[in-house]
Design an enzyme around this catalytic site. Structure first.
Site, PDB file in Angstrom:
ATOM      1  N   SER A   9     -11.345   0.522   4.467  1.00 16.69           N
ATOM      2  CA  SER A   9     -11.115   1.341   3.133  1.00 16.69           C
ATOM      3  C   SER A   9     -11.712   0.713   1.980  1.00 16.69           C
ATOM      4  O   SER A   9     -11.973  -0.515   1.942  1.00 16.69           O
ATOM      5  CB  SER A   9      -9.419   1.520   2.648  1.00 16.69           C
TER       6      SER A   9
ATOM      7  N   ARG B  24     -20.345   8.658   0.589  1.00 22.50           N
ATOM      8  CA  ARG B  24     -21.546   8.259   0.800  1.00 22.50           C
ATOM      9  C   ARG B  24     -22.377   9.720   1.441  1.00 22.50           C
ATOM     10  O   ARG B  24     -22.025  10.064   2.655  1.00 22.50           O
ATOM     11  CB  ARG B  24     -21.818   7.226   1.749  1.00 22.50           C
TER      12      ARG B  24
ATOM     13  N   CYS C  17       0.891  -1.450  -0.343  1.00 21.66           N
ATOM     14  CA  CYS C  17      -0.001   0.045   0.181  1.00 21.66           C
ATOM     15  C   CYS C  17       0.829   1.145  -0.129  1.00 21.66           C
ATOM     16  O   CYS C  17       0.264   2.367  -0.319  1.00 21.66           O
ATOM     17  CB  CYS C  17      -0.817   0.000   1.177  1.00 21.66           C
TER      18      CYS C  17
ATOM     19  N   GLY D 215       1.585  -4.080   3.770  1.00 18.77           N
ATOM     20  CA  GLY D 215       1.786  -5.547   4.053  1.00 18.77           C
ATOM     21  C   GLY D 215       2.984  -5.698   4.297  1.00 18.77           C
ATOM     22  O   GLY D 215       3.986  -5.215   3.953  1.00 18.77           O
TER      23      GLY D 215
ATOM     24  N   GLN E  28      -3.912  -8.639   6.108  1.00 20.69           N
ATOM     25  CA  GLN E  28      -4.236  -7.267   6.656  1.00 20.69           C
ATOM     26  C   GLN E  28      -5.581  -7.287   7.465  1.00 20.69           C
ATOM     27  O   GLN E  28      -5.450  -6.614   8.497  1.00 20.69           O
ATOM     28  CB  GLN E  28      -4.208  -6.321   5.670  1.00 20.69           C
TER      29      GLN E  28
ATOM     30  N   CYS F 213       0.123   2.150   6.602  1.00 25.49           N
ATOM     31  CA  CYS F 213       0.407   0.893   6.959  1.00 25.49           C
ATOM     32  C   CYS F 213       0.654   0.131   5.694  1.00 25.49           C
ATOM     33  O   CYS F 213       0.053   0.404   4.483  1.00 25.49           O
ATOM     34  CB  CYS F 213      -0.645   0.290   7.767  1.00 25.49           C
TER      35      CYS F 213
ATOM     36  N   HIS G   4      -9.107   3.510  -1.579  1.00 31.96           N
ATOM     37  CA  HIS G   4      -7.841   3.148  -1.176  1.00 31.96           C
ATOM     38  C   HIS G   4      -7.255   2.642  -2.721  1.00 31.96           C
ATOM     39  O   HIS G   4      -7.282   1.383  -2.447  1.00 31.96           O
ATOM     40  CB  HIS G   4      -7.522   2.289  -0.230  1.00 31.96           C
TER      41      HIS G   4
END
Length: 390
Positions: free
Chosen positions: A245, A219, A90, A378, A156, A376, A346
């Site tokens: 996400s 939303r 990420c 992986g 994750q 963060c 994401h």
């Protein structure tokens, strides 16, 4: 040591899975951001020394060295422009920023574009990891890794659950944080906070051609009751799809240059790179590493958390930024002030440069000085980048 500056930073508005950007090839999506950051800077495209592109699922339409493909699809960059594609999960395009800055600070290059792309619709998450497993040809977790971590699956989602339990967050806290992400994103959209960072993308719709300029995942009717009613992802857990996400399609780009390039090309900087940090820790709980990476970055920069005016902490799952706030003692009002990945999406490899685009534009909009970005990744890795608005 030479200083690295950010001249401009852009991103596409996020597209939902199967949504408004689903018809755009990821290479062409990347090219949109590359062209926009070149055009907006006003630099001669031939002056770009390199393009560093983050992408996680480098398979299918994102295979074949997607960064180089983006250059070849560009309407502005010449074919003589080099490019490289990287994967730090990420944090891939945040690492692209750091590689670009390191190239400039070392004096080996003067103009580098850091970028990222991910079409999670067209190249589903994990497809590059499972391709050969489906054919019985192996597992990305080698026998050596499995020997060191017996019986462990690097997940994750499980890491996020572990963080929620370790820090004793309730489901209600996670749901409230998710709602706040939408509320901030709604406000940012309605007040035009994203206008200077978003690259319009022409898309085909049943009604004809349109420009995609609004993050599709927000939303606008979000309520706490609606979020609380979403099904749990695990029967004994606290996390739902609403507090995680969103799967997202998008691209982004940041131009990083030297002081010499500023003078030579008449460029106006938005920010200077103040600190580059990357650390690694426990690959099982994995998503907790931004807490400790931030400690190290602040120490190396000779700063305290209160010295930072705005923070962008990727909302992979709600427990991550909440744990980061708890650990650092940071002011929640300075965190993800325009919303985060729970509302905005994401797009994996594109998120690093996406968050930097939001951060540097937010610093300018709110007349603030220092910004910190972390996420963060992986495997228990985390990047931290501190910038100073100029």
């Amino acid at each position: 040591m030479p200083t690295a500056y950010i001249v401009d930073a852009v991103r596409t508005a996020g597209g939902k899975r199967g949504g408004r950007l689903a018809g755009v090839h990821p290479v062409d999506l990347l090219a949109k951001s590359l062209d926009a950051v070149v055009e907006r800077s006003g630099i001669d495209p031939k002056a770009v020394d390199d393009v560093v592109t983050g992408c996680v699922s480098q398979a299918g339409e994102q295979a074949g060295q997607v960064g180089r493909m983006g250059v070849l699809a560009s309407k502005l960059l010449p074919q003589s422009t080099p490019a490289v594609s990287i994967d730090r999960q990420c944090g891939s395009s945040q690492q692209a920023i750091q590689f670009a800055a390191q190239a400039v600070m070392s004096g080996t290059q003067d103009v580098v574009i850091a970028s990222g792309v991910e079409s999670m619709t067209r190249v589903p998450m994990g497809s590059n990891m499972t391709l050969h497993m489906k054919e019985g040809l192996g597992n990305y977790m080698s026998p050596g890794v499995q020997e060191k971590y017996p019986g462990v699956q690097f997940s994750q989602f499980m890491g996020a659950q572990m963080i929620a339990d370790k820090h004793d967050f309730s489901k209600e806290q996670l749901d409230s944080f998710a709602l706040e992400s939408h509320m901030r994103a709604i406000k940012a959209t309605e007040t035009g906070a994203f206008e200077n960072e978003i690259v319009p993308v022409q898309i085909e719709t049943p009604e004809g051609e349109e420009m995609h300029t609004v993050d599709e995942g927000i939303r606008f009717d979000a309520t706490l009751e609606g979020i609380a009613g979403v099904k749990l992802l695990a029967p004994d857990g606290k996390i739902t799809a609403a507090s995680a996400s969103q799967i997202c399609d998008g691209s982004s780009a940041v131009m990083v240059v030297s002081e010499e390039a500023l003078k030579q090309h008449g460029l106006t900087p938005m920010a200077r790179i103040h600190n580059l940090t990357v650390t690694a820790g426990d690959p099982v709980i994995m998503l907790e590493e931004p807490l400790f990476a931030t400690d190290r970055a602040l120490e190396r920069a000779g700063m305290k958390i209160d010295d930072i005016d705005l923070y962008e902490v990727n909302e992979a799952f709600a427990p991550v930024p909440l744990a980061w706030l708890k650990h650092t003692g940071a002011d929640p009002d300075r965190l993800n002030v325009h919303g985060g990945a729970i509302a905005l999406g994401h797009p994996l490899g594109a998120s690093g440069t996406k968050l930097m685009a939001t951060l540097v534009h937010a610093l300018k909009r709110h007349d603030k000085k220092y910004g910190l970005q972390t996420m963060c990744e992986g495997g228990g890795v985390a990047n931290v980048t501190i910038v100073e608005a100029v």
